[in-house]
Each structure stands twice: as C-alpha cells, then as structure tokens.
Write an enzyme that holds these catalytic residues in place. Structure first.
Site, PDB file in Angstrom:
ATOM      1  N   SER A 151       0.799  -1.225   0.000  1.00 55.65           N
ATOM      2  CA  SER A 151       0.000   0.000   0.000  1.00 55.65           C
ATOM      3  C   SER A 151       0.830   1.273   0.000  1.00 55.65           C
ATOM      4  CB  SER A 151      -0.955   0.016   1.195  1.00 55.65           C
ATOM      5  OG  SER A 151      -0.257   0.236   2.404  1.00 55.65           O
ATOM      6  N   LYS A 209       1.058   4.591   6.861  1.00 58.63           N
ATOM      7  CA  LYS A 209       0.541   5.383   5.737  1.00 58.63           C
ATOM      8  C   LYS A 209       1.221   6.751   5.766  1.00 58.63           C
ATOM      9  CE  LYS A 209      -2.839   2.360   4.808  1.00 58.63           C
ATOM     10  NZ  LYS A 209      -2.796   1.486   3.591  1.00 58.63           N
TER      11      LYS A 209
END
Length: 259
Positions: free
Chosen positions: A41, A102
């Site tokens: 991701s 993230k």
C-alpha cells in the site's frame, strides 16, 4: 541452602530480570522501534520486505507507545503535532491493536477529496509531476501504473503510484478532518485501504473520530482506517534499515534510505 540465602538468591534473580526487561523494553517504548512492511500500500516509497525504524518520541507518547497498548488512559505525554507528509505508524482505529503505516496528508480542519485520481486539499489540487508509466502486477491484474512526484502544501515531495483517473477510490466525496484527528493515505493510491474508507465499529475504550458513512457510500464496501485519532499515532518512520525481497534476497540499494 538456608532460607536467608534462598531469599537473597531470589531477590538477585528478580533484580536481574527487572534490569533485563528495562533494557529491552525502555528503548522500544520510549525511543524507537523496528517494523516490517507487510503490504504494497505504500509503494513506491516502501516495498514489501522493507525493515524500517520508527521514531517513537516524534509526537510524544501515548498508551500505544508501549507494547500491547495497555489501558492506562487517553491522551499523549509531551504531545507534538505531526507534519503534513510524514510517514506515520499508527494503531488501526477499528481494533486499537494492528500497526498500520501510511502517509499523513490531512490535518485537523482540512477538507480533502479525490477528483479524477488527484488529491485536493482545501479545494486545491496538489501538484503532480509525471515520472513515467510501468506495467505492474496488482491485486486487480496486470495494469499500467503511472508514477508521479506529488508535492503537498508545505513543500514535501514524494512518489505515488496511480492506476488512472477512474479507479474505485479515485473519485470521492469531500472529507472534513475533525479536531484531534488526521487523514492518511497510501502512496500506492489505488491499492490502499486508508482514510477514504469507513473505519468500521470502534471498540469500547478506544479513541475515535466522528465519521459520516455518507462520505464513502459510493466507494467499494471495504473497511479502512477512517480518520486517525492523535492518540493512535505510534511514531514517525525515519529510515529503511534493510530490505529483503522474498525469493531474491537482500535489496542492498535500499539500506539506510531516509523517508
């Protein structure tokens, strides 16, 4: 062995154990901690098999700074706000236990929206410079992945991957970030369950941010992160220490790469 000698031996053993535990846990809790990247991701910034070092005093300390996130109260000690563009490790709001990494792109009070695959912050599209296209294996099949150098407000520049302007989460409603919360996204924009997606049910006792289910009503029915409470931040990723590609071995060129 006399009772006195036995008692002295037990006390010495307990002291040694306490010192050992302190040596092992204090730096891990207070200073820094290594993490392994398990998913794609955050590509191209982070690859599966990267081993990174996370600075745990960058934002101060919360209960999530300690192993197992003990229930010792809410808030942060010596809290310092993160900067837009930081790569952050945090506890998933939906369980308060899973470590997630993230990029932090939205601050409290910001309005964020994806339009044709481009992130808009407070109504302004972020600057993107094309860096070429490559064919990649993805969870959705073999696709052309466009790479861009994206510059966030404040001047931080990083690379992102995009599968185009009409992907499942490439067009969204506008999200307003609540106070005390942050908006995070993966650099692999079309392969990341992040703040664009509903966090699901938040367990009792966990910090939470207000969430309007209407904002992701048109997105795939996936559980993501929602907004991330300040309390859930574990630390800031600083450097790739080492990288190992399954079936191929070490990626020496990624060692000691600053993030």
């Amino acid at each position: 062995m006399t009772k006195a000698a036995l008692r002295s031996s037990v006390i010495d053993w307990a002291r040694t154990l306490a010192v050992t535990v302190a040596i092992v846990l204090v730096p891990r809790t207070v200073l820094c901690q290594p993490f392994t990247i398990p998913s794609a991701s955050m590509e191209p910034t982070l690859l599966v098999g990267d081993y990174i070092l996370v600075n745990k005093f960058a934002y101060g300390w919360s209960r999530h700074s300690a192993p197992l996130s003990p229930a010792v109260g809410h808030g942060r000690l010596m809290g310092r706000a993160p900067t837009r563009g930081d790569v952050v490790v945090f506890k998933k709001p939906g369980d308060g236990r899973t470590d997630v990494i993230k990029r932090l792109v939205g601050l409290p009070g910001d309005e964020l929206q994806m339009v044709d695959g481009v992130l808009r912050i407070n109504g302004t599209p972020v600057a993107q410079q094309p860096m070429g296209t490559r064919i990649e294996e993805t969870p959705f099949g073999v696709l052309p992945a466009e790479r861009f150098a994206e510059t966030l407000p404040g001047g931080r520049t990083h690379l992102i991957n995009s599968y185009g302007p009409r992907t499942a989460a490439g067009n969204t409603a506008a999200y307003r970030v609540p106070e005390g919360c942050y908006f995070v996204m993966g650099d692999n924009r079309d392969n990341s369950l992040d703040s664009r997606f509903d966090p699901g049910l938040i367990p009792a006792g966990e910090a939470r941010c207000a969430w309007n289910p209407a904002v992701d009503a048109l997105l795939p029915a996936e559980i993501g992160m929602g907004f991330v409470p300040f309390e859930n931040l574990v630390g800031r990723a600083e450097v790739v220490l080492f990288s190992w590609e399954a079936g191929a071995g070490p990626r020496w060129n990624r060692s000691f790469r600053r993030l």
